[in-house]
Scaffold this active site. Structure first.
Site, PDB file in Angstrom:
ATOM      1  N   ARG A  94      -1.766  16.640  81.834  1.00  0.00           N
ATOM      2  CA  ARG A  94      -2.367  17.828  80.849  1.00  0.00           C
ATOM      3  C   ARG A  94      -2.253  19.092  81.535  1.00  0.00           C
ATOM      4  NH1 ARG A  94      -8.691  16.335  79.943  1.00  0.00           N
ATOM      5  NH2 ARG A  94      -7.686  14.346  78.709  1.00  0.00           N
TER       6      ARG A  94
ATOM      7  N   LEU B  43      -8.526  17.676  84.626  1.00  0.00           N
ATOM      8  CA  LEU B  43      -8.783  16.427  83.469  1.00  0.00           C
ATOM      9  C   LEU B  43      -9.835  16.718  82.670  1.00  0.00           C
ATOM     10  CD1 LEU B  43      -8.180  13.519  86.133  1.00  0.00           C
ATOM     11  CD2 LEU B  43      -6.559  14.280  84.153  1.00  0.00           C
ATOM     12  N   UNK B  44     -10.053  18.170  82.627  1.00  0.00           N
ATOM     13  CA  UNK B  44     -11.066  18.584  81.950  1.00  0.00           C
ATOM     14  C   UNK B  44     -10.783  18.717  80.310  1.00  0.00           C
ATOM     15  N   GLY B  45     -11.710  18.654  79.478  1.00  0.00           N
ATOM     16  CA  GLY B  45     -11.380  18.676  77.916  1.00  0.00           C
ATOM     17  C   GLY B  45     -10.989  20.120  77.800  1.00  0.00           C
TER      18      GLY B  45
ATOM     19  N   THR C 294      -8.700  21.984  79.744  1.00  0.00           N
ATOM     20  CA  THR C 294      -7.633  22.023  80.709  1.00  0.00           C
ATOM     21  C   THR C 294      -6.408  22.748  79.898  1.00  0.00           C
ATOM     22  OG1 THR C 294      -8.121  20.379  82.282  1.00  0.00           O
ATOM     23  CG2 THR C 294      -6.053  20.900  82.388  1.00  0.00           C
TER      24      THR C 294
END
Length: 190
Positions: free
Chosen positions: A90, A39-41, A43
């Site tokens: 994602r 869930l990281u920007g 990813t």
């Protein structure tokens, strides 16, 4: 403090499907280890680039992703949910990793995984950004805090085919840009 192995080949991890990943089987191959989060920007960028590197060196490179929830709670899935999160959320669009993901772990603090205790001992800071740690100290949720701690999701560690840690890269260093170092370690024409 976690036990620090004497050799990279003494280490192991458990894959998402519960199988032991014995690092002794990696002799003669370069290994890229990256702490990951779904869930990281970054990813999508990092996971697709990890797949790309694994596909470019299918027999000579081992890529291992270590999911971790210590940075912004960006890997809050349970182990059994991670692959579905990657496939449908994602990066999404049916994404499937071509590399091995291991079970979620801690990379810093009292309960850090032995792989990261070893790697941080050998490579105490990223070569491309030796001064940064955390941008916001309020986000540090582990103890004790050490200068060698992983600073955020998607830090990378490259290990040579003889098991020697070669280089550590910051979260801002694009994963795909490690390719020249991989070629150098594998003695492939650049």
């Amino acid at each position: 403090m976690a036990f620090i192995a004497k050799s990279f080949y003494d280490l192991s991890a458990i894959s998402l499907d519960g199988e032991k990943v014995d690092f002794n089987t990696f002799r003669g191959r370069a290994v890229l280890i990256e702490n990951v989060a779904s869930l990281u920007g970054t990813t999508t960028r990092d996971f697709t680039q990890l797949n790309e590197l694994q596909c470019r060196f299918p027999r000579r490179l081992v890529v291992l992703g270590f999911p971790c929830n210590q940075f912004g709670h960006q890997e809050n899935c349970q182990n059994e949910e991670i692959l579905n999160s990657l496939k449908y959320v994602r990066p999404g669009s049916g994404y499937q990793p071509t590399f091995t993901l291991v079970q979620k772990c801690e990379v810093n603090g009292q309960n850090e995984h032995p792989v990261f205790a070893y790697l941080k001992d050998k490579l105490p800071y990223p070569y491309d950004d030796p001064f940064s740690l955390m941008t916001d100290p309020k986000l540090i949720i582990w103890s004790p805090v050490r200068r060698s701690d992983v600073a955020w999701n998607f830090e990378k560690f490259l290990i040579g085919p003889e098991g020697e840690p070669f280089r550590r890269y910051s979260r801002t260093f694009p994963t795909i840009n490690i390719e020249p170092d991989i070629k150098r370690l594998l003695k492939v024409a650049i």
